[in-house]
Motif scaffolding. Structure first.
Motif, mmCIF file in Angstrom:
data_model
loop_
_atom_site.group_PDB
_atom_site.id
_atom_site.type_symbol
_atom_site.label_atom_id
_atom_site.label_comp_id
_atom_site.label_asym_id
_atom_site.label_seq_id
_atom_site.Cartn_x
_atom_site.Cartn_y
_atom_site.Cartn_z
ATOM 1 N N LEU A 75 62.090 29.328 34.779
ATOM 2 C CA LEU A 75 63.248 30.120 35.185
ATOM 3 C C LEU A 75 63.668 29.683 36.581
ATOM 4 O O LEU A 75 62.931 29.865 37.544
ATOM 5 C CB LEU A 75 62.928 31.621 35.185
ATOM 6 C CG LEU A 75 64.099 32.526 35.618
ATOM 7 C CD1 LEU A 75 65.238 32.455 34.606
ATOM 8 C CD2 LEU A 75 63.627 33.963 35.791
ATOM 9 N N THR A 132 66.624 27.964 31.713
ATOM 10 C CA THR A 132 65.456 28.404 30.961
ATOM 11 C C THR A 132 65.070 27.348 29.928
ATOM 12 O O THR A 132 65.785 26.361 29.721
ATOM 13 C CB THR A 132 65.724 29.738 30.225
ATOM 14 O OG1 THR A 132 66.768 29.527 29.248
ATOM 15 C CG2 THR A 132 66.160 30.820 31.189
ATOM 16 N N TYR A 164 59.372 31.514 25.051
ATOM 17 C CA TYR A 164 59.706 30.826 26.288
ATOM 18 C C TYR A 164 58.675 29.732 26.573
ATOM 19 O O TYR A 164 57.502 29.866 26.224
ATOM 20 C CB TYR A 164 59.758 31.817 27.453
ATOM 21 C CG TYR A 164 60.966 32.709 27.441
ATOM 22 C CD1 TYR A 164 62.227 32.194 27.719
ATOM 23 C CD2 TYR A 164 60.858 34.066 27.136
ATOM 24 C CE1 TYR A 164 63.356 33.004 27.704
ATOM 25 C CE2 TYR A 164 61.982 34.890 27.115
ATOM 26 C CZ TYR A 164 63.213 34.352 27.398
ATOM 27 O OH TYR A 164 64.322 35.154 27.369
#
Length: 278
Positions: free
Chosen positions: A139, A229, A237
């Motif tokens: 991030l 991202t 993620y």
């Protein structure tokens, strides 16, 4: 009867200063782009010598990506602006992310356009060596404050945004653009009215997608978030460490084509294929 010899004028007969000024006036993201300027190099040896001038490519880089005016980034342009453009504009070809030395620092240069008008720039320094960065989901936040106005007093259409996110490893000096430039998808939150605009540089294998996401507030013309991202095929993620391996491979990969519209469409199709495999 007298016969007059015919004469012809070639481009080599034109003043080089005039041609250089003309090329400088023509280059830029709204008229003739880098690929067109590069094509001029193959037209003739005379044009090749003129269109290969460093200051011409420096002007093109700075007009295409205003964020590059930042003193943190200008040194990476000084060696070879044309090489910088050739690495930052086209998309990477197929690559394999393996065990490589990971960058300890990343510099992000972010530029957003709306209907061809530049509306946002940001340069971000990120320490990518820490255990926290490498162990957490990737991030990188480009917003200094939330809900920034793109064009004060104007209405912003999320589907008219184009975005560039250049990443540079300072130790390596080679840039790569991790944005598809045009959006590959949009999602509207029916509860908040916010629109998430996705830009992505999908890995050719379709396993990981790294790309920016812009969140726009409904009806205000403000961005709430601009972040970078990474996600995998299972919808999870991706950690900073795993994303760094992909980014390193992207930086070292050959570049595909010249960044034309059809290559932007190809990037979108790769992203759609990624979605179908999820």
């Amino acid at each position: 009867m007298a016969t007059s010899a015919s004469s012809s004028t070639s481009i080599e007969d034109l003043n080089p200063d005039v041609l250089t000024r003309t090329l400088r006036l023509l280059d830029g993201p709204t008229v003739v782009d880098g690929p067109t300027l590069a094509a001029a190099c193959s037209a003739s040896s005379y044009l090749r010598s003129l269109s290969s001038q460093s200051d011409l490519w420096l002007h093109l880089c700075l007009s295409t990506w205003p964020s590059l005016h930042h003193p943190r980034i200008l040194p990476f342009l000084s060696t070879s602006p044309r090489s910088f453009f050739s690495n930052a504009f086209p998309f990477p070809e197929a690559f394999v992310a393996g065990e490589v030395q990971l960058p300890n620092q990343l510099i992000s240069a972010v530029d957003i356009y709306h209907r061809g008008t530049h509306v946002f720039s940001r340069v971000i320094d990120t320490d990518s060596s820490s255990p926290w960065f490498r162990g957490s989901p990737l991030l990188i936040d480009a917003m200094e404050q939330k809900a920034e106005a793109l064009l004060p007093g104007a209405s912003i259409s999320p589907n008219k945004l184009t975005l560039s996110w250049i990443l540079i490893d300072p130790a390596m000096g080679q840039p790569v653009n991790v944005s598809s430039r045009r959006a590959v998808g949009m999602e509207r939150n029916s509860y908040t009215g916010e629109t998430m605009v996705r830009f992505a540089s999908a890995a050719p294998a379709g396993e990981i997608v790294i790309g920016p996401v812009v969140t726009c507030e409904e009806g205000t013309g403000h961005m709430r978030d601009v972040v970078l991202t990474a996600g995998d095929i299972d919808g999870a993620y991706v950690s900073g460490e795993k994303a760094l391996k992909v980014l390193r491979a992207m930086m070292e990969a050959r570049r595909k084509g010249r960044g034309r519209l059809e290559e932007e469409e190809d990037a979108k199709q790769r992203y759609l294929e990624y979605l179908r495999r999820k």
